[in-house]
Motif scaffolding. Structure first.
Motif, mmCIF file in Angstrom:
data_model
loop_
_atom_site.group_PDB
_atom_site.id
_atom_site.type_symbol
_atom_site.label_atom_id
_atom_site.label_comp_id
_atom_site.label_asym_id
_atom_site.label_seq_id
_atom_site.Cartn_x
_atom_site.Cartn_y
_atom_site.Cartn_z
ATOM 1 N N ARG A 81 0.842 -1.203 0.000
ATOM 2 C CA ARG A 81 0.000 0.000 0.000
ATOM 3 C C ARG A 81 0.882 1.260 0.000
ATOM 4 O O ARG A 81 0.563 2.240 -0.669
ATOM 5 N N GLN A 84 2.296 1.729 -3.468
ATOM 6 C CA GLN A 84 1.215 2.193 -4.338
ATOM 7 C C GLN A 84 0.965 3.686 -4.119
ATOM 8 O O GLN A 84 0.792 4.451 -5.073
ATOM 9 N N SER A 85 0.961 4.088 -2.861
ATOM 10 C CA SER A 85 0.742 5.504 -2.541
ATOM 11 C C SER A 85 1.834 6.381 -3.129
ATOM 12 O O SER A 85 1.560 7.450 -3.686
ATOM 13 N N ASN A 87 3.723 5.773 -5.770
ATOM 14 C CA ASN A 87 3.524 5.845 -7.219
ATOM 15 C C ASN A 87 2.368 6.772 -7.581
ATOM 16 O O ASN A 87 2.457 7.558 -8.525
ATOM 17 N N GLN A 88 1.290 6.698 -6.816
ATOM 18 C CA GLN A 88 0.141 7.571 -7.084
ATOM 19 C C GLN A 88 0.498 9.039 -6.883
ATOM 20 O O GLN A 88 0.105 9.896 -7.679
ATOM 21 N N LYS A 91 2.614 10.159 -9.767
ATOM 22 C CA LYS A 91 1.810 10.283 -10.988
ATOM 23 C C LYS A 91 0.877 11.490 -10.909
ATOM 24 O O LYS A 91 0.637 12.144 -11.932
ATOM 25 N N ARG A 92 0.368 11.800 -9.744
ATOM 26 C CA ARG A 92 -0.459 13.015 -9.597
ATOM 27 C C ARG A 92 0.375 14.257 -9.850
ATOM 28 O O ARG A 92 -0.075 15.203 -10.497
ATOM 29 N N LYS A 95 0.949 14.423 -13.556
ATOM 30 C CA LYS A 95 -0.259 14.897 -14.262
ATOM 31 C C LYS A 95 -0.443 16.400 -14.091
ATOM 32 O O LYS A 95 -0.850 17.093 -15.022
ATOM 33 N N LEU A 105 0.823 8.073 -17.361
ATOM 34 C CA LEU A 105 0.113 7.696 -16.139
ATOM 35 C C LEU A 105 -0.255 6.215 -16.117
ATOM 36 O O LEU A 105 -0.496 5.654 -15.049
ATOM 37 N N SER A 106 -0.300 5.586 -17.271
ATOM 38 C CA SER A 106 -0.650 4.162 -17.311
ATOM 39 C C SER A 106 0.586 3.259 -17.212
ATOM 40 O O SER A 106 0.442 2.040 -17.170
ATOM 41 N N SER A 108 3.774 1.279 -15.621
ATOM 42 C CA SER A 108 4.029 0.631 -14.333
ATOM 43 C C SER A 108 5.331 -0.147 -14.446
ATOM 44 O O SER A 108 5.916 -0.272 -15.525
ATOM 45 N N TRP A 112 7.770 2.545 -15.848
ATOM 46 C CA TRP A 112 7.477 3.733 -15.039
ATOM 47 C C TRP A 112 8.765 4.282 -14.427
ATOM 48 O O TRP A 112 9.033 5.471 -14.456
#
Length: 175
Positions: A81, A84-85, A87-88, A91-92, A95, A105-106, A108, A112
């Motif tokens: 988790r 994942q956070s 990476n998010q 990516k935010r 963006k 953004l897609s 991985s 990535w």
């Protein structure tokens, strides 16, 4: 009408008329050049401050999200988790810096991580950080150095300027 003591030839001369004083308008061409340069400097400075403030706001939001992710990891110890956070959040940020780069953004895994490194090669992401970003979201990492990972991501955010991210988004992907 000669006055005593006055030269008779002086009476034949007309009075001297002084020219009008030079007005303030229109200014000389040098003042116009100075005005244009001053307006250009003010315009560039305004643009630069606006861009700088926008980047500062993005970094403050990202720092807050990183703090929240770290707190959540410290309570749950869920490495998947946490990765994942991270990476998010990255990516935010991507963006926000390059809104038209939706193909990035897609990404991985290693694709990535390669793209992230292309945006800020000087950030010096450690191999452990690269592995955590590529694989940590999909499998538990037992030897996760959370503080190093957190510092690496924060350093990447500061090194990856919006212009670098836009440039990295436009480069062709490695096949």
């Amino acid at each position: 009408m000669n006055t005593p003591g006055m030269n008779p030839l002086a009476a034949q001369l007309a009075d001297i008329i002084e020219p009008a004083p030079i007005g303030w308008f229109p200014p000389a061409w040098g003042w116009w050049v100075l005005l244009v340069l001053l307006l250009a400097v003010i315009g560039v400075a305004t643009w630069w401050v606006r861009v700088w403030l926008q980047q500062r706001r993005l970094l403050l939001v990202a720092d807050t999200l990183l703090d929240q992710a770290l707190e959540q990891y410290q309570t749950t110890q869920d490495s998947q988790r946490y990765c994942q956070s991270l990476n998010q959040i990255m990516k935010r940020y991507w963006k926000a810096c390059a809104p038209t780069a939706t193909h990035v953004l897609s990404l991985s895994g290693n694709d990535w991580v390669e793209t992230v490194m292309r945006a800020a090669p000087s950030s010096g992401l450690a191999k452990n950080t690269q592995q955590a970003l590529a694989e940590g979201a999909y499998q538990p990492l037992h030897e996760l150095k959370v503080n190093d990972l957190d510092q690496d991501v924060r350093r990447w955010l500061r090194k990856a300027k919006p212009a670098h991210i836009r440039r990295a988004s436009q480069e062709p992907e490695h096949v």
